[in-house]
Design a protein around this motif. Structure first.
Motif, mmCIF file in Angstrom:
data_model
loop_
_atom_site.group_PDB
_atom_site.id
_atom_site.type_symbol
_atom_site.label_atom_id
_atom_site.label_comp_id
_atom_site.label_asym_id
_atom_site.label_seq_id
_atom_site.Cartn_x
_atom_site.Cartn_y
_atom_site.Cartn_z
ATOM 1 N N PRO A 277 18.603 40.261 114.860
ATOM 2 C CA PRO A 277 17.096 41.267 114.928
ATOM 3 C C PRO A 277 17.653 42.490 114.679
ATOM 4 O O PRO A 277 16.882 43.722 114.405
ATOM 5 C CB PRO A 277 16.860 41.363 116.079
ATOM 6 C CG PRO A 277 17.239 39.964 117.064
ATOM 7 C CD PRO A 277 18.521 39.739 115.894
ATOM 8 N N VAL A 278 18.545 42.599 115.813
ATOM 9 C CA VAL A 278 18.856 44.454 115.727
ATOM 10 C C VAL A 278 19.675 45.239 113.581
ATOM 11 O O VAL A 278 18.990 46.594 113.854
ATOM 12 C CB VAL A 278 20.351 44.684 116.490
ATOM 13 C CG1 VAL A 278 21.068 46.215 116.193
ATOM 14 C CG2 VAL A 278 20.512 44.807 117.916
ATOM 15 N N LYS B 4 18.846 43.401 111.262
ATOM 16 C CA LYS B 4 17.492 43.907 110.658
ATOM 17 C C LYS B 4 15.977 45.144 110.789
ATOM 18 O O LYS B 4 15.947 45.359 109.765
ATOM 19 C CB LYS B 4 16.233 42.855 110.619
ATOM 20 C CG LYS B 4 17.164 41.469 110.385
ATOM 21 C CD LYS B 4 15.735 39.657 110.789
ATOM 22 C CE LYS B 4 16.785 39.025 110.308
ATOM 23 N NZ LYS B 4 15.137 38.031 110.388
ATOM 24 N N LEU B 5 16.236 45.653 111.839
ATOM 25 C CA LEU B 5 16.024 47.075 112.443
ATOM 26 C C LEU B 5 16.553 47.920 111.584
ATOM 27 O O LEU B 5 15.894 49.161 111.500
ATOM 28 C CB LEU B 5 15.642 47.102 113.978
ATOM 29 C CG LEU B 5 14.350 46.187 114.732
ATOM 30 C CD1 LEU B 5 14.881 46.242 116.071
ATOM 31 C CD2 LEU B 5 13.582 46.628 114.104
ATOM 32 N N CYS C 42 19.705 56.156 113.479
ATOM 33 C CA CYS C 42 18.667 56.360 112.778
ATOM 34 C C CYS C 42 19.139 57.256 110.902
ATOM 35 O O CYS C 42 18.395 56.893 110.677
ATOM 36 C CB CYS C 42 17.592 57.054 112.931
ATOM 37 S SG CYS C 42 16.868 56.673 114.687
ATOM 38 N N ARG D 148 19.942 54.241 109.533
ATOM 39 C CA ARG D 148 18.944 53.345 108.516
ATOM 40 C C ARG D 148 18.167 54.169 107.606
ATOM 41 O O ARG D 148 17.736 53.802 106.447
ATOM 42 C CB ARG D 148 17.853 53.536 109.810
ATOM 43 C CG ARG D 148 16.224 52.775 109.314
ATOM 44 C CD ARG D 148 16.471 51.798 109.298
ATOM 45 N NE ARG D 148 14.878 51.030 108.556
ATOM 46 C CZ ARG D 148 15.086 50.622 108.006
ATOM 47 N NH1 ARG D 148 15.236 51.009 106.409
ATOM 48 N NH2 ARG D 148 13.468 50.123 107.325
#
Length: 445
Positions: free
Chosen positions: A113-114, A116-117, A259, A262
């Motif tokens: 999940p990490v 994917k975020l 971030c 990301r």
């Protein structure tokens, strides 16, 4: 006064040099790791960047929790209070392993999940999951490792850190070569092999540093076995309340870094890899500055304990002077041989050609980053660990906003991320300097 500066410089170097050597050895190992992976598959670099950023965010939280104990132990060293030294050191050894063990299970079972975020692509996801699950056992060691490092630093006896670094790095490099490429009859495991190599090397290194802790007669802040057994959770929580601000500060920095990655992942699959290469070069200088910062916190904490303003100021001035020299060297290398440095990590000529300017940017940035590290550790040494947390939260929000503006509005691409980093460090350096000067003024009045 010159004689005093020489005294402070010698104290700084006594603690910092072994840590610098140990850290440089470890970073050299990680550079070799990146070189091996980069030459095996270009996508491994992006996978490594996506994995190490969140894992290091949680790992650094564990290390930073011990900062509170480090400050309190050093302040009591300065005050000559052996009872409190025993109390805080014993509690740290006994209770600093709880969170790392929980994080081991988290990264072993809940890493997907990490990623994917973070926007990790389907192409990179299997590589990220493989690395994180095989690397997870390292977390079991972080509580013990952080505690033993504090004992060595507060005892002003960090020489064993060099041998510790050599053991870990030497084993890691050898095992990387064997397991990534499949040498000596072993299968080629790629990025999974890099994780396994690191785990084996870390555990064998832990055996050595534990032996030093048990047998050395130089560790003046080492608690007795009786002190460890009698240590209370409430004592650990007192130091943890001080250390949690530093831990949250590191966590906030790492959240900002996540971030940024990301944002980089939205540019293309290779952007995070380029960022990883530049960060890998910059970190060689940052570990030197960080080691000097660690020494600064230890010595300014001692100065606070014995109420010695001259030592408090002198240590910070000498520390930044050393860091400025490192920044100048980094800047010169970024100007003169950037392409040769980047070519060590990749054979892709387009990456080499477009990434050279980023080394120049991080060279300039190192002056501000050094100020934040040294001044920040001086502020922590005074007993205030909240201030740097507040400025880091401000910086994290700011850097993400500025990076998004440069990338999505100005269309600067990867360059926008590096410019955002430059702006963030410069603004926070000015803010932190103002706080430091207020501490000096208040102390002197």
């Amino acid at each position: 006064m010159k004689r005093d500066y020489k005294k402070y410089l010698s104290k700084l170097l006594l603690i910092a040099v072994p840590i610098i050597l140990s850290n440089l050895i470890s970073q050299f190992q990680m550079l070799i790791d990146r070189i091996f992976l980069g030459h095996a598959d270009n996508l491994y670099m992006s996978a490594l960047s996506n994995v190490t950023a969140p894992m290091w965010a949680t790992m650094s939280f564990c290390f930073s929790l011990a900062a509170g104990a480090s400050i309190l132990i050093s302040q009591n060293v300065g005050a000559g209070d052996r009872v409190n030294i025993e109390e805080y050191a014993g509690a740290m050894i006994k209770y600093n392993n709880i969170i790392p063990i929980l994080l081991f299970f988290f990264w072993l079972l809940l890493s997907e999940p990490v990623f994917k975020l973070m926007g990790v692509s389907e192409n990179l996801m299997p590589m990220c999951l493989s690395y994180s699950r095989f690397y997870a056992p390292v977390f079991i060691l972080t509580g013990l490792g952080g505690s033993l490092s504090v004992i060595l630093q507060t005892s002003n006896y960090t020489k064993p850190m060099v041998v510790y670094g050599v053991i870990r790095a030497g084993l890691n490099i050898a095992l990387d070569y064997i397991l990534i490429y499949g040498k000596l009859g072993f299968p080629a495991l790629g990025i999974k092999g890099a994780a396994i190599a690191t785990v084996i090397a870390e555990y064998l290194g832990a055996v050595f540093i534990t032996y030093v802790f048990i047998t050395s007669n130089q560790l003046v802040t080492r608690p007795s076995m009786k002190g460890v057994k009698a240590a209370k959770l409430s004592t650990y929580l007192r130091s943890a309340r001080l250390g949690v601000n530093t831990a949250l500060e590191d966590f906030a920095w790492n959240i900002g870094n996540l971030c940024l990655i990301r944002i980089l992942n939205t540019i293309n699959e290779f952007a995070a890899g380029i960022y990883s290469i530049i960060f890998g070069v910059e970190v060689l200088a940052v570990v030197i500055v960080g080691a000097i910062g660690t020494s600064t916190m230890t010595l300014t904490s001692e100065a606070t304990g014995k109420k010695d303003l001259a030592q408090y100021k002198g240590v910070c001035i000498c520390a930044y002077g050393l860091c400025a020299i490192v920044a100048v060297v980094m800047l010169i290398l970024g100007i003169t041989i950037p392409e040769q440095i980047i070519a060590i990590f990749t054979k892709d000529t387009s990456v080499i050609a477009t990434s050279s300017v980023y080394l120049l940017i991080v060279g300039i940035n190192l002056f501000s980053k050094s100020a934040n590290i040294i001044i920040g550790n001086g502020i922590r040494g005074s007993g205030d660990t909240k201030w740097m947390l507040y400025t880091q939260i401000f910086g994290t929000i700011g850097i993400v906003g500025v990076a998004a503006f440069f990338v999505y509005i100005c269309r600067f691409g990867i360059t926008g991320v590096f410019l955002a980093v430059l702006v963030d460090e410069a603004v926070r350096a000015v803010i932190n300097l103002c706080k430091y000067l207020r501490i000096i003024k208040k102390w002197g009045s």
